[in-house]
Design an enzyme around this catalytic site. Structure first.
Site, mmCIF file in Angstrom:
data_model
loop_
_atom_site.group_PDB
_atom_site.id
_atom_site.type_symbol
_atom_site.label_atom_id
_atom_site.label_comp_id
_atom_site.label_asym_id
_atom_site.label_seq_id
_atom_site.Cartn_x
_atom_site.Cartn_y
_atom_site.Cartn_z
ATOM 1 N N HIS A 1 -5.478 1.913 -2.875
ATOM 2 C CA HIS A 1 -6.395 2.825 -3.554
ATOM 3 C C HIS A 1 -7.093 2.210 -4.762
ATOM 4 O O HIS A 1 -8.002 2.825 -5.328
ATOM 5 C CB HIS A 1 -5.653 4.091 -3.975
ATOM 6 C CG HIS A 1 -5.183 4.915 -2.815
ATOM 7 N ND1 HIS A 1 -6.031 5.412 -1.859
ATOM 8 C CD2 HIS A 1 -3.938 5.305 -2.441
ATOM 9 C CE1 HIS A 1 -5.345 6.093 -0.963
ATOM 10 N NE2 HIS A 1 -4.066 6.035 -1.281
ATOM 11 N N ASP B 1 1.873 -15.613 1.787
ATOM 12 C CA ASP B 1 1.546 -16.996 1.470
ATOM 13 C C ASP B 1 1.008 -17.130 0.045
ATOM 14 O O ASP B 1 1.163 -18.182 -0.590
ATOM 15 C CB ASP B 1 0.529 -17.554 2.462
ATOM 16 C CG ASP B 1 1.149 -17.916 3.809
ATOM 17 O OD1 ASP B 1 2.388 -17.890 3.905
ATOM 18 O OD2 ASP B 1 0.406 -18.211 4.756
ATOM 19 N N ASP C 1 0.363 12.344 -0.358
ATOM 20 C CA ASP C 1 -0.040 12.477 1.045
ATOM 21 C C ASP C 1 0.842 13.472 1.786
ATOM 22 O O ASP C 1 0.354 14.226 2.636
ATOM 23 C CB ASP C 1 0.008 11.114 1.727
ATOM 24 C CG ASP C 1 -1.173 10.236 1.338
ATOM 25 O OD1 ASP C 1 -2.278 10.473 1.854
ATOM 26 O OD2 ASP C 1 -0.983 9.331 0.522
#
Length: 257
Positions: free
Chosen positions: A48, A87, A178
């Site tokens: 977000h 990575d 949510d």
């Protein structure tokens, strides 16, 4: 030389509570500042907040000098995104909107090197291996990666027991906003029905031997979550801290005129 120990993962495995804060300003200077404030962990939010791979990398770099562990939240659980942030040096990833056991299994494979997983073996080029200076990175990295998945809707809760049964998941974060929206209570995560659902889920996660997580800026909810077994608990966000403090300061002096 092995991969560095992940202190956040170690603390969760020992049952310790870790308090954190969200980073949504997408800026290295503010991230560095937040790293001096004493939180156990800080979330670099790629879902977000306006972050991309390079801004996530830059915040990982400045937080490395702090005692706050960097957690990277991806925008979505895509394999290539997982490879990139790992990575880049992230040891802990938080993946939103996990709804099925199949999703969770693939996420475990995404953070695991072959032959047990799908993580690409390119660490020779990566910051994670100190650019090949961690000579045993490939054989030791898996044990130090911490995978946190977000369960934040009714579909995910229905699959929670199956998700909890999967090896390789270190913690499950319940997303209050949510979940409240999916339950028909948009903007009201403090609704009694939502709160009961959250606390029951946290208890189930802890009972299954995984670390439960939550974000709460409401002290009674935070206390209830801790009582239910929450272990990684975010108690604020840089955006909210700045906004609310600035609003209060502005109002303090404007109210005098």
């Amino acid at each position: 030389m092995p991969a560095p120990q992940n202190p956040f993962k170690k603390a969760l495995s020992e049952g310790k509570v870790q308090f954190g804060c969200w980073l949504g300003l997408a800026d290295t200077f503010s991230a560095e500042l937040m790293g001096t404030t004493g939180f156990d962990w800080l979330v670099i939010d790629g879902e977000h907040a306006p972050n991309d791979l390079r801004s996530i990398l830059a915040q990982l770099q400045v937080l490395e000098a702090s005692n706050s562990h960097a957690v990277v939240r991806l925008p979505v659980g895509e394999t290539y995104m997982m490879k990139q942030v790992l990575d880049a040096g992230a040891q802990t990833v938080l993946v939103p909107m996990v709804e099925t056991a199949d999703q969770a299994r693939q996420l475990v494979r995404d953070v695991t090197y072959p032959p047990l997983g799908d993580r690409g073996v390119g660490y020779a080029l990566g910051r994670a291996s100190r650019f090949s200076q961690i000579t045993d990175y490939g054989t030791t990295a898996d044990a130090q990666i911490c995978l946190l998945v977000q369960v934040e809707n009714l579909k995910g809760l229905a699959a929670l027991d199956d998700i909890l049964a999967i090896d390789g998941i270190d913690g499950v974060f319940i997303g209050p906003a949510d979940l409240a929206a999916d339950m028909g209570h948009m903007g009201n995560a403090l609704h009694d029905e939502v709160q009961a659902t959250i606390m029951e889920a946290l208890a189930r996660i802890r009972a299954a031997g995984k670390a439960p997580g939550i974000l709460s800026t409401h002290d009674p909810m935070t206390e209830a979550a801790l009582a239910a077994g929450a272990q990684f608990v975010a108690v604020g966000a840089d955006v909210l801290l700045l906004t609310r403090t600035a609003q209060a300061l502005s109002a303090k002096w404007k109210d005098l005129t």
